[in-house]
Scaffold this motif. Structure first.
Motif, PDB file in Angstrom:
ATOM      1  N   SER A   1     -47.654  98.584  29.322  1.00 59.27           N
ATOM      2  CA  SER A   1     -49.025  98.138  29.017  1.00 59.27           C
ATOM      3  C   SER A   1     -49.295  97.945  27.528  1.00 59.27           C
ATOM      4  O   SER A   1     -50.125  97.124  27.154  1.00 59.27           O
TER       5      SER A   1
ATOM      6  N   ASP B   1     -46.169 104.319  31.152  1.00 53.68           N
ATOM      7  CA  ASP B   1     -47.617 104.332  31.355  1.00 53.68           C
ATOM      8  C   ASP B   1     -48.046 105.547  32.165  1.00 53.68           C
ATOM      9  O   ASP B   1     -49.126 106.104  31.930  1.00 53.68           O
TER      10      ASP B   1
ATOM     11  N   LEU C   1     -47.001 105.096  22.593  1.00 48.49           N
ATOM     12  CA  LEU C   1     -47.167 103.764  23.174  1.00 48.49           C
ATOM     13  C   LEU C   1     -46.744 103.756  24.638  1.00 48.49           C
ATOM     14  O   LEU C   1     -45.583 104.034  24.946  1.00 48.49           O
TER      15      LEU C   1
ATOM     16  N   ARG D   1     -50.733 100.183  25.768  1.00 61.29           N
ATOM     17  CA  ARG D   1     -51.846 101.075  25.416  1.00 61.29           C
ATOM     18  C   ARG D   1     -51.313 102.210  24.555  1.00 61.29           C
ATOM     19  O   ARG D   1     -50.151 102.600  24.672  1.00 61.29           O
ATOM     20  N   SER D   2     -52.193 102.759  23.709  1.00 62.20           N
ATOM     21  CA  SER D   2     -51.700 103.802  22.816  1.00 62.20           C
ATOM     22  C   SER D   2     -52.761 104.849  22.501  1.00 62.20           C
ATOM     23  O   SER D   2     -53.961 104.616  22.656  1.00 62.20           O
ATOM     24  N   ILE D   3     -52.263 105.983  22.062  1.00 59.49           N
ATOM     25  CA  ILE D   3     -53.078 107.076  21.543  1.00 59.49           C
ATOM     26  C   ILE D   3     -52.231 107.723  20.459  1.00 59.49           C
ATOM     27  O   ILE D   3     -51.005 107.570  20.435  1.00 59.49           O
TER      28      ILE D   3
ATOM     29  N   PHE E   1     -58.047 109.141  19.127  1.00 61.89           N
ATOM     30  CA  PHE E   1     -58.284 107.722  18.921  1.00 61.89           C
ATOM     31  C   PHE E   1     -58.927 107.654  17.546  1.00 61.89           C
ATOM     32  O   PHE E   1     -60.059 108.147  17.377  1.00 61.89           O
TER      33      PHE E   1
ATOM     34  N   LYS F   1     -47.590 107.611  17.064  1.00 63.82           N
ATOM     35  CA  LYS F   1     -48.331 106.676  17.907  1.00 63.82           C
ATOM     36  C   LYS F   1     -47.614 106.641  19.246  1.00 63.82           C
ATOM     37  O   LYS F   1     -46.466 106.200  19.337  1.00 63.82           O
TER      38      LYS F   1
END
Length: 130
Positions: free
Chosen positions: A55, A120, A51, A57-59, A75, A49
């Motif tokens: 932020s 980020d 990260l 946010r993740s993919i 995703f 994961k």
């Protein structure tokens, strides 16, 4: 309807951090051979994961099964960069999701994915490649 059943199973697995034989049987009915392949990927620690910081946010980055061990960004509920996603899911509609998406869902539910923190900016660079 199938996705609702799958969501309920993922929630149950996540609440206990384990998977029962009954849950595996239901998931196998829904996802077939892709589930078997996904479990191998998870067992081999092939789910990261990614990260973004700060932020959050993740993919996910999931290793493929070929000898080259490609890594696919995905995703879990919506998209994977692999060929199978476009061919079997988008184009032919034969599967609900690919093995990489399943591996990511299973690893998250079991709490076994490896968290990798990046800036980020780095995450944006990865996403720009999609």
């Amino acid at each position: 309807m199938s996705l609702l059943v799958a969501e309920a199973i993922w929630s149950e697995i996540q609440s206990t951090r384990s998977v029962s034989d009954d849950q595996l049987a239901i998931l196998h009915i829904l996802f077939g051979k892709n589930l078997e392949r996904a479990t191998r990927i998870v067992d081999e620690g092939g789910v990261k994961k990614i990260l973004g910081q700060p932020s959050g946010r993740s993919i996910f980055q999931v290793v493929g099964e070929s000898r080259r061990k490609e890594e696919y960004l995905c995703f879990p509920q919506h998209y994977c960069a692999c060929y199978s996603f476009f061919y079997d899911i988008v184009n032919r509609g034969e599967q609900l999701c690919c093995k990489h998406q399943l591996a990511a869902r299973l690893a998250v539910s079991l709490g076994t994915c490896v968290d990798v923190k990046v800036s980020d900016d780095h995450l944006a660079h990865l996403l720009a490649k999609l």
